[in-house]
Design an enzyme around this catalytic site. Structure first.
Site, mmCIF file in Angstrom:
data_model
loop_
_atom_site.group_PDB
_atom_site.id
_atom_site.type_symbol
_atom_site.label_atom_id
_atom_site.label_comp_id
_atom_site.label_asym_id
_atom_site.label_seq_id
_atom_site.Cartn_x
_atom_site.Cartn_y
_atom_site.Cartn_z
ATOM 1 C CG HIS A 143 -31.549 3.376 -9.698
ATOM 2 N ND1 HIS A 143 -32.661 4.567 -10.327
ATOM 3 C CD2 HIS A 143 -31.297 4.192 -8.536
ATOM 4 C CE1 HIS A 143 -32.303 6.054 -9.590
ATOM 5 N NE2 HIS A 143 -31.602 5.454 -8.520
ATOM 6 C CG ASP A 173 -33.434 4.474 -14.156
ATOM 7 O OD1 ASP A 173 -33.552 4.383 -12.654
ATOM 8 O OD2 ASP A 173 -32.541 4.961 -14.245
ATOM 9 C CB SER A 223 -30.383 7.558 -6.788
ATOM 10 O OG SER A 223 -31.888 6.921 -6.450
#
Length: 294
Positions: free
Chosen positions: A272, A245, A105
């Site tokens: 995610h 995601d 991320s």
């Protein structure tokens, strides 16, 4: 399995790190950059089994502003420059000359900023896990996926975004539903201990760095964009994403298409955090990738 914890002085504060396992032979350490900004290293502890199974050292740390490196009341700190400088200092502090580097991320944004915009060496491979090459692209894909929510939730998000007032309970419910669909499931008593443990999230570093929510990059990272530099990346690169995601397949494919000789692994049923949701499969992928690129 040996675990070492410590602190590195940084900018008058201190950065917490956690090292799992020991350096062995030709196997280079894997350094993990967590998301947020303002999340913590904790969720990466589900990968401790990789250190044991592969005989490979893992290095993780809480970036300044969260967890055991918590600082607030200093909005001037929450910039990409601060977090890159911290990572560079950590490499030097721990003598991490040759490493594999994984960013998840926001951690992947940090990784790409470092690789694309700073002189560097000793990176054996890159793992881009559920991340992004540009804030505008992330924002556009979140807006597209918001359209899958019920109409009242879509309207609440649009109203909050236009007004800057995020106090409406319908907006809060909409954000919760969106994150449940695309970020992660609820933490329960059956979740790994590292996910259940109380942590100090860096709310200030998230809001100042990114913005009020995942949909609206308004912070210091709002102009983040390394799309033009992707073609210059020379390290072996593995792109990982989930079918549901926040890192939509378009974003993952964008990186895969432009980074030379990249590979892409899609965890079709994951959100995610595929390393949590498909932990054994993720660890098996890491073992294969890291050993192939040592």
């Amino acid at each position: 399995m040996k675990i070492k914890e410590g602190y590195m002085p940084f900018h008058g504060y201190k950065t917490y790190y956690r090292i799992v396992g020991e350096k062995t032979g030709m196997k280079k350490p894997l350094v993990l950059l967590h998301g947020g900004p303002g999340s913590t290293h904790n969720y990466f502890e589900v990968l401790d089994a990789l250190a044991q199974a592969d005989g490979r050292q893992l290095v993780m740390y809480d970036q300044i502003g969260c967890g055991n490196s918590y600082v607030d009341g200093h909005p001037e700190l929450w910039t990409a420059e601060t977090w890159v400088a911290e990572f560079i200092a950590m490499r030097e502090h721990l003598g991490l000359d040759e490493i594999h580097l994984l960013g998840q991320s926001w951690g992947g944004m940090l990784l790409l900023d470092y690789v694309c915009n700073y002189e560097h060496k000793g990176l054996k491979s890159l793992i881009l896990s559920s991340t992004l090459p540009a804030s505008w692209m992330w924002g556009e894909e979140q807006q597209r996926m918001i359209c899958e929510l019920p109409r009242d939730m879509q309207d609440a998000i649009a109203k909050a975004t236009a007004s800057g007032d995020y106090s409406d309970p319908i907006y809060a419910a909409a954000e919760d539903e969106y994150m449940l669909r695309h970020a992660a499931g609820k933490v329960t008593e059956d979740s790994p201990e590292c996910l259940r443990r109380k942590v100090k999230k860096g709310k200030e570093s998230y809001v100042v760095g990114w913005g009020p929510n995942e949909f609206t990059p308004l912070g210091t990272l709002r102009n983040y964009d390394v799309t033009k530099q992707l073609e210059d990346i020379r390290e072996p690169s593995l792109v990982i994403s989930g079918g549901n995601d926040l890192c939509a397949p378009y974003i993952a494919k964008y990186m895969y298409d432009r980074i030379p000789h990249a590979k892409w692994e899609l965890f079709r049923a994951c959100r995610h955090m595929s390393f949590v949701e498909e932990n054994e499969q993720y660890i098996a992928l890491m073992r294969q990738w890291l050993n192939a690129n040592d």
